[in-house]
Design an enzyme around this catalytic site. Structure first.
Site, short mmCIF file in Angstrom:
data_model
loop_
_atom_site.label_atom_id
_atom_site.label_comp_id
_atom_site.label_asym_id
_atom_site.label_seq_id
_atom_site.Cartn_x
_atom_site.Cartn_y
_atom_site.Cartn_z
N LYS A 62 1.65 29.32 21.28
CA LYS A 62 1.17 28.66 22.50
C LYS A 62 0.92 27.17 22.22
O LYS A 62 -0.14 26.63 22.56
CB LYS A 62 -0.09 29.33 23.03
CG LYS A 62 0.06 30.80 23.37
CD LYS A 62 0.47 31.05 24.80
CE LYS A 62 0.37 32.51 25.24
NZ LYS A 62 0.78 33.55 24.29
N ASP A 65 0.04 20.59 22.08
CA ASP A 65 -0.53 19.35 21.56
C ASP A 65 0.37 18.18 21.95
O ASP A 65 1.34 18.34 22.69
CB ASP A 65 -0.70 19.47 20.03
CG ASP A 65 -1.94 18.74 19.54
OD1 ASP A 65 -2.17 17.59 19.95
OD2 ASP A 65 -2.69 19.32 18.72
N GLN A 171 -0.86 46.71 29.49
CA GLN A 171 -1.25 45.74 30.51
C GLN A 171 -0.70 46.06 31.90
O GLN A 171 -0.95 45.34 32.86
CB GLN A 171 -0.82 44.33 30.09
CG GLN A 171 -1.63 43.77 28.92
CD GLN A 171 -1.07 42.45 28.43
OE1 GLN A 171 -1.08 41.45 29.14
NE2 GLN A 171 -0.56 42.43 27.21
N LYS A 174 6.09 47.48 33.59
CA LYS A 174 7.05 48.52 33.21
C LYS A 174 8.30 47.82 32.67
O LYS A 174 8.83 46.91 33.30
CB LYS A 174 7.41 49.33 34.46
CG LYS A 174 7.59 50.82 34.21
CD LYS A 174 7.63 51.60 35.49
CE LYS A 174 8.61 52.75 35.47
NZ LYS A 174 9.16 53.23 34.23
#
Lengths: 213, 213
Positions: A62, A65, A171, A174
């Site tokens: 992720k 900067d 979570q 599918k």
């Protein structure tokens, strides 16, 4: 050449032994593994190299900067054996471009995130972030399997870039829905690494993925 | 108790030896060091522990993930000896709160970034990000020394939270301007670590900082 399974294993674990055990068990049914910062901090950056000997590694850093630091992060990840990295589009086009250059095009850009806070600032600009991924020459984007309709909408913006899609299983997303909506790969974590039999869990996801197309 | 210098040394270097050499030389004139991902990837996470034996360490991880991953990143950083971490606000309030909880309040939230891409998405929402820092119970914010007028504006939003301010020196910001505008600490990198005499360079910045208040 092995057949693609379209499954990426998310190694959201924090020990080297656990990571190697799970990837070893699931290896026949996954195309790549995704590592994150907690594992890298717990096991040391050597874990990237170790894993890369078994499967291609996508470093989900992720990255967010300024361009000069982004470049250094990506260089370090690639030197450790990463095949691809994940960066944020939020810090702007120049920051994404720095990742694209340092990875020789092997970067995925986060567009939408699936947690509640993702609705505050990221979701409203997701289309623009996808556009930045396309313009900057990224390899693809990250878009949530929990919202297949958004995968389809983002797919229309990025053309033939890849879509990798987390949120499958625990979570609520599918695998077949995400792939049908236009994802190239689904990212599956807990469903595999928390299973009593990770190999069998991976096989089942790969089998479901095979029903699409 | 030593007198505060209000200077944080940014260790934007990629070797353990270089990092330890510079912090050793500058130690008398800095309050803390700031590490980043390139150094952590190059030297391994042990560098956080090593540095923490010399000065408090602020891990500039620009953390920008979902709450559960943010929490794990911060826990790992604190376990390695970090005194504080830096996270992004754009992944939303829940992501920031996860960092606040895991660090027991010792987190700084990025509001504005000084590179050109920072104007695209981050700068327009900087005030809201500062508000999130306040509401979530962060220790402070990160705001650029290159724009002292923005430090003052953000200071008005966050009340008595801390402001740490990068961009001093090579990037064009002036330590005394940033402190006068309301910063608590200035973050200085190249001016110190690229100097022929890092100790003397740090002394000069600390002396300039002392002229304020």
């Amino acid at each position: 050449m092995e057949k693609r399974t379209r499954v990426i294993l998310a190694l959201d674990v924090t020990s080297s032994e656990e990571a190697m055990r799970v990837v070893g068990a699931a290896a026949d049914y996954i195309d790549a593994v995704k590592t994150n910062w907690p594992l890298t901090l717990a096991a040391g950056p050597e874990i990237i190299t170790q894993l890369s000997k078994v499967k291609p590694v996508v470093c989900d850093m992720k990255i967010a900067d300024i361009p000069s630091i982004n470049r250094l992060i990506v260089e370090q990840a690639m030197a450790r054996g990463a095949s691809a990295v994940i960066c944020h589009g939020f810090p702007g086009e120049d920051s994404v471009k720095a990742c694209v250059e340092a990875s020789k095009g092997s970067v995925y850009v986060v567009t939408e995130m699936s947690h509640p806070g993702g609705k505050q600032f990221t979701a409203p600009i997701a289309d623009r972030l996808a556009e930045i991924a396309r313009v900057a020459g990224a390899r693809g984007i990250v878009a949530p399997a929990t919202r297949p309709e958004r995968i389809a909408a983002l797919r229309a913006i990025i053309g033939d870039l890849e879509v990798i899609s987390p949120g499958v299983g625990a979570q609520g997303g599918k695998a077949s829905d995400a792939l049908r909506a236009g994802a190239d790969y689904v990212i599956v974590g807990r469903t595999i690494y928390q299973a009593n039999d990770p190999r069998e869990a991976a096989r089942q996801v790969a089998e479901e993925a095979r029903t699409v197309e």
